[in-house]
Scaffold this motif. Structure first.
Motif, PDB file in Angstrom:
ATOM      1  N   LEU A  28       0.857  -1.184   0.000  1.00 14.78           N
ATOM      2  CA  LEU A  28       0.000   0.000   0.000  1.00 14.78           C
ATOM      3  C   LEU A  28       0.892   1.232   0.000  1.00 14.78           C
ATOM      4  O   LEU A  28       1.716   1.410   0.904  1.00 14.78           O
ATOM      5  CB  LEU A  28      -0.916   0.006   1.229  1.00 14.78           C
ATOM      6  N   ALA A  29       0.737   2.069  -1.000  1.00  9.37           N
ATOM      7  CA  ALA A  29       1.562   3.266  -1.126  1.00  9.37           C
ATOM      8  C   ALA A  29       0.676   4.501  -1.094  1.00  9.37           C
ATOM      9  O   ALA A  29      -0.546   4.426  -1.147  1.00  9.37           O
ATOM     10  CB  ALA A  29       2.377   3.218  -2.418  1.00  9.37           C
ATOM     11  N   GLY A  30       1.313   5.662  -1.015  1.00  3.69           N
ATOM     12  CA  GLY A  30       0.571   6.920  -0.987  1.00  3.69           C
ATOM     13  C   GLY A  30       1.305   7.945  -0.154  1.00  3.69           C
ATOM     14  O   GLY A  30       1.981   7.606   0.818  1.00  3.69           O
ATOM     15  N   PHE A  31       1.173   9.210  -0.530  1.00  7.58           N
ATOM     16  CA  PHE A  31       1.865  10.268   0.197  1.00  7.58           C
ATOM     17  C   PHE A  31       1.194  10.502   1.546  1.00  7.58           C
ATOM     18  O   PHE A  31       0.119   9.969   1.836  1.00  7.58           O
ATOM     19  CB  PHE A  31       1.875  11.561  -0.633  1.00  7.58           C
ATOM     20  N   PHE A  32       1.835  11.291   2.389  1.00  8.11           N
ATOM     21  CA  PHE A  32       1.336  11.578   3.734  1.00  8.11           C
ATOM     22  C   PHE A  32      -0.130  12.018   3.692  1.00  8.11           C
ATOM     23  O   PHE A  32      -0.512  12.908   2.931  1.00  8.11           O
ATOM     24  CB  PHE A  32       2.152  12.691   4.388  1.00  8.11           C
ATOM     25  N   GLY A  33      -0.933  11.419   4.541  1.00  9.14           N
ATOM     26  CA  GLY A  33      -2.313  11.855   4.687  1.00  9.14           C
ATOM     27  C   GLY A  33      -3.270  11.396   3.613  1.00  9.14           C
ATOM     28  O   GLY A  33      -4.448  11.773   3.627  1.00  9.14           O
ATOM     29  N   TYR A 108      -2.820 -13.612   3.338  1.00 10.68           N
ATOM     30  CA  TYR A 108      -2.533 -12.281   2.805  1.00 10.68           C
ATOM     31  C   TYR A 108      -1.455 -11.612   3.650  1.00 10.68           C
ATOM     32  O   TYR A 108      -1.467 -11.722   4.881  1.00 10.68           O
ATOM     33  CB  TYR A 108      -3.778 -11.397   2.809  1.00 10.68           C
ATOM     34  N   LEU A 109      -0.551 -10.915   2.987  1.00 10.81           N
ATOM     35  CA  LEU A 109       0.445 -10.106   3.685  1.00 10.81           C
ATOM     36  C   LEU A 109       0.319  -8.688   3.149  1.00 10.81           C
ATOM     37  O   LEU A 109       0.524  -8.433   1.959  1.00 10.81           O
ATOM     38  CB  LEU A 109       1.849 -10.661   3.459  1.00 10.81           C
ATOM     39  N   LEU A 110      -0.043  -7.763   4.031  1.00 12.82           N
ATOM     40  CA  LEU A 110      -0.281  -6.374   3.650  1.00 12.82           C
ATOM     41  C   LEU A 110       0.850  -5.503   4.173  1.00 12.82           C
ATOM     42  O   LEU A 110       1.146  -5.512   5.368  1.00 12.82           O
ATOM     43  CB  LEU A 110      -1.623  -5.901   4.221  1.00 12.82           C
ATOM     44  N   VAL A 111       1.463  -4.746   3.292  1.00 13.32           N
ATOM     45  CA  VAL A 111       2.579  -3.866   3.659  1.00 13.32           C
ATOM     46  C   VAL A 111       2.156  -2.422   3.461  1.00 13.32           C
ATOM     47  O   VAL A 111       1.811  -2.016   2.342  1.00 13.32           O
ATOM     48  CB  VAL A 111       3.829  -4.164   2.806  1.00 13.32           C
ATOM     49  N   GLU A 112       2.151  -1.646   4.546  1.00 17.32           N
ATOM     50  CA  GLU A 112       1.890  -0.209   4.437  1.00 17.32           C
ATOM     51  C   GLU A 112       3.225   0.515   4.389  1.00 17.32           C
ATOM     52  O   GLU A 112       3.979   0.518   5.363  1.00 17.32           O
ATOM     53  CB  GLU A 112       1.067   0.312   5.614  1.00 17.32           C
ATOM     54  N   SER A 113       3.544   1.118   3.258  1.00 18.64           N
ATOM     55  CA  SER A 113       4.825   1.796   3.098  1.00 18.64           C
ATOM     56  C   SER A 113       4.753   3.223   3.626  1.00 18.64           C
ATOM     57  O   SER A 113       3.677   3.774   3.844  1.00 18.64           O
ATOM     58  CB  SER A 113       5.250   1.802   1.628  1.00 18.64           C
ATOM     59  N   SER A 114       5.907   3.828   3.794  1.00 19.18           N
ATOM     60  CA  SER A 114       5.988   5.215   4.257  1.00 19.18           C
ATOM     61  C   SER A 114       5.496   6.166   3.180  1.00 19.18           C
ATOM     62  O   SER A 114       5.551   5.871   1.982  1.00 19.18           O
ATOM     63  CB  SER A 114       7.439   5.546   4.616  1.00 19.18           C
ATOM     64  N   GLY A 115       5.025   7.338   3.611  1.00 23.83           N
ATOM     65  CA  GLY A 115       4.587   8.345   2.661  1.00 23.83           C
ATOM     66  C   GLY A 115       5.694   8.824   1.746  1.00 23.83           C
ATOM     67  O   GLY A 115       5.443   9.310   0.641  1.00 23.83           O
ATOM     68  N   LEU A 116       6.951   8.680   2.176  1.00 24.30           N
ATOM     69  CA  LEU A 116       8.095   9.091   1.371  1.00 24.30           C
ATOM     70  C   LEU A 116       8.731   7.926   0.623  1.00 24.30           C
ATOM     71  O   LEU A 116       9.852   8.040   0.126  1.00 24.30           O
ATOM     72  CB  LEU A 116       9.147   9.772   2.259  1.00 24.30           C
ATOM     73  N   ALA A 117       8.029   6.808   0.549  1.00 22.76           N
ATOM     74  CA  ALA A 117       8.572   5.623  -0.114  1.00 22.76           C
ATOM     75  C   ALA A 117       8.938   5.918  -1.570  1.00 22.76           C
ATOM     76  O   ALA A 117       8.181   6.557  -2.296  1.00 22.76           O
ATOM     77  CB  ALA A 117       7.561   4.482  -0.052  1.00 22.76           C
ATOM     78  N   LYS A 118      10.111   5.430  -1.976  1.00 18.94           N
ATOM     79  CA  LYS A 118      10.575   5.561  -3.355  1.00 18.94           C
ATOM     80  C   LYS A 118      10.880   4.155  -3.862  1.00 18.94           C
ATOM     81  O   LYS A 118      11.975   3.639  -3.660  1.00 18.94           O
ATOM     82  CB  LYS A 118      11.807   6.470  -3.415  1.00 18.94           C
ATOM     83  N   GLN A 156       3.127  17.741  -9.026  1.00 18.25           N
ATOM     84  CA  GLN A 156       4.063  18.607  -9.731  1.00 18.25           C
ATOM     85  C   GLN A 156       5.313  18.925  -8.919  1.00 18.25           C
ATOM     86  O   GLN A 156       6.259  19.511  -9.446  1.00 18.25           O
ATOM     87  CB  GLN A 156       3.364  19.921 -10.111  1.00 18.25           C
ATOM     88  N   THR A 157       5.307  18.539  -7.652  1.00 20.06           N
ATOM     89  CA  THR A 157       6.410  18.963  -6.779  1.00 20.06           C
ATOM     90  C   THR A 157       7.084  17.840  -6.007  1.00 20.06           C
ATOM     91  O   THR A 157       8.204  18.020  -5.527  1.00 20.06           O
ATOM     92  CB  THR A 157       5.904  19.997  -5.752  1.00 20.06           C
ATOM     93  N   VAL A 158       6.451  16.691  -5.871  1.00 18.13           N
ATOM     94  CA  VAL A 158       7.001  15.633  -5.012  1.00 18.13           C
ATOM     95  C   VAL A 158       7.400  14.413  -5.846  1.00 18.13           C
ATOM     96  O   VAL A 158       6.549  13.710  -6.397  1.00 18.13           O
ATOM     97  CB  VAL A 158       5.988  15.211  -3.925  1.00 18.13           C
ATOM     98  N   HIS A 159       8.688  14.180  -5.918  1.00 23.98           N
ATOM     99  CA  HIS A 159       9.212  13.089  -6.733  1.00 23.98           C
ATOM    100  C   HIS A 159       8.762  11.727  -6.218  1.00 23.98           C
ATOM    101  O   HIS A 159       8.420  10.837  -7.008  1.00 23.98           O
ATOM    102  CB  HIS A 159      10.739  13.149  -6.764  1.00 23.98           C
ATOM    103  N   SER A 160       8.764  11.537  -4.891  1.00 25.77           N
ATOM    104  CA  SER A 160       8.427  10.223  -4.336  1.00 25.77           C
ATOM    105  C   SER A 160       6.992   9.827  -4.681  1.00 25.77           C
ATOM    106  O   SER A 160       6.708   8.650  -4.937  1.00 25.77           O
ATOM    107  CB  SER A 160       8.634  10.199  -2.816  1.00 25.77           C
ATOM    108  N   LEU A 161       6.067  10.790  -4.700  1.00 22.92           N
ATOM    109  CA  LEU A 161       4.685  10.488  -5.054  1.00 22.92           C
ATOM    110  C   LEU A 161       4.618   9.944  -6.480  1.00 22.92           C
ATOM    111  O   LEU A 161       3.968   8.936  -6.753  1.00 22.92           O
ATOM    112  CB  LEU A 161       3.817  11.743  -4.931  1.00 22.92           C
TER     113      LEU A 161
END
Length: 327
Positions: A28-33, A108-118, A156-161
């Motif tokens: 599971l990915a996604g930026f902060f919030g 099932y194995l669910l992984v919640e990644s950090s908002g800054l995940a690259k 337009q501003t966050v590379h990790s997203l």
């Protein structure tokens, strides 16, 4: 690193015993919030009756999200803090701890990644998991949670997203109730152009149905040129421990000032009105009441803060917290 329900492995693990059923692995990915933890809780509810294991990755030093999970007592949860699972600082531990969860033989194995995940090293990491775990895992894909309200600016501003979008196989366009239909359509068109084969689902509060798990992994898209996201060296992680019960007015005063210098503030605190969870992204502040039973045994309430690595700003946040506490 803190662990709940299982002990992490720090040494080499050459586990090769194939399980009878293959564990389905989702990231599971996604930026902060954006709503990753909300999605994780919704998935845990949908998968009741199945054996599920969870790994939560937080960029900060203190695990907040894992304490917010609504799960059964027999659900193993591992927390990996102080970095993001795709970087060299945690990638090895990520692989080893994924494999350690194999002993539970989850469906099932669910992984919640950090908002800054690259996730650029994703394919290499998956190859390493399969090398050590044999055919015990099937990678089902990456689900990217997108905040419809903040996406037009962040994209337009966050590379990790954008790197997360590149490697995602399903886009969950969340918080569509906060934008106009025209904006939602514009975002869908942009996402479709980025990855035509990826499914797009619109939702609010990450409400989903089981069909969301029927994902077909796609080929990574061409990445969009954006401003690089802060690296570990550029971000300062601050943990603020609560010593006094606060009023909501005092807390809001702190958050309004601290959010000017912080990328992210989240945590659980005790106010005179009751227990609350705090979630800020930039200057967007959310305070909600908490009724989860896990707080009954939680001894310490705190805030996890991610801020620019600037000594003056960091000291300003800490000093402000102390002043609020001393009132």
């Amino acid at each position: 690193m803190s662990i709940k329900g299982v002990s992490p492995i720090n040494g080499d693990n050459n586990y090769q015993d194939a399980t009878k059923t293959k564990t389905k692995l989702y990231i599971l990915a996604g930026f902060f919030g954006a709503g990753k933890t909300t999605l994780l809780n919704n998935l845990l509810t949908l998968l009741q009756g199945h054996k599920v294991a969870v790994l939560v990755n937080e960029f900060g030093a203190v695990g907040i999200d894992s304490a917010r999970l609504v799960k059964s007592d027999d659900t193993p949860v591992i927390e990996l803090n102080n970095g993001q699972i795709f970087c060299s600082c945690l990638a090895g531990s990520f692989v080893k701890n994924i494999i350690s969860l194999l002993e539970f033989e989850p469906d099932y194995l669910l992984v919640e990644s950090s908002g800054l995940a690259k996730p650029a090293p994703l394919m290499a990491i998956l190859a390493e998991i399969h090398r050590k775990a044999g055919n015990s895992f099937i990678y089902q894909g990456m689900i990217s949670v997108i905040d419809a309200k903040t996406y037009p600016v962040l994209s337009q501003t966050v590379h990790s997203l954008n790197e997360q979008l590149k490697y995602s196989d399903l886009f969950l366009l969340n918080k569509t109730d906060l934008v106009t239909p025209e904006i939602a359509v514009a975002i869908r068109n942009e996402l479709h152009q980025l990855k035509p084969k990826a499914k797009i689902v619109e939702t609010t509060f990450c409400r989903i149905d089981p069909s969301i798990l029927e994902i077909i992994p796609t080929t990574p898209a061409e990445i969009i040129n954006t401003i690089p996201a802060p690296s570990l060296k550029q971000v300062l992680r601050i943990t603020l421990t609560q010593e006094q019960v606060l009023t909501e007015q005092a807390l809001m005063e702190f958050l309004q000032q601290a959010s000017l210098f912080a990328q992210r503030i989240k945590g659980d605190l005790k106010l005179t009105q009751g227990l609350v969870k705090i979630d800020t992204v930039g200057e967007s502040i959310t305070i909600q009441p908490l009724n989860h039973s896990y707080l009954i045994t939680q001894k310490d309430y705190c805030l996890s803060v991610l801020a620019d690595r600037n000594a003056d700003k960091a000291e300003g946040i800490v000093s402000l917290w102390r002043r609020i506490q001393d009132r």
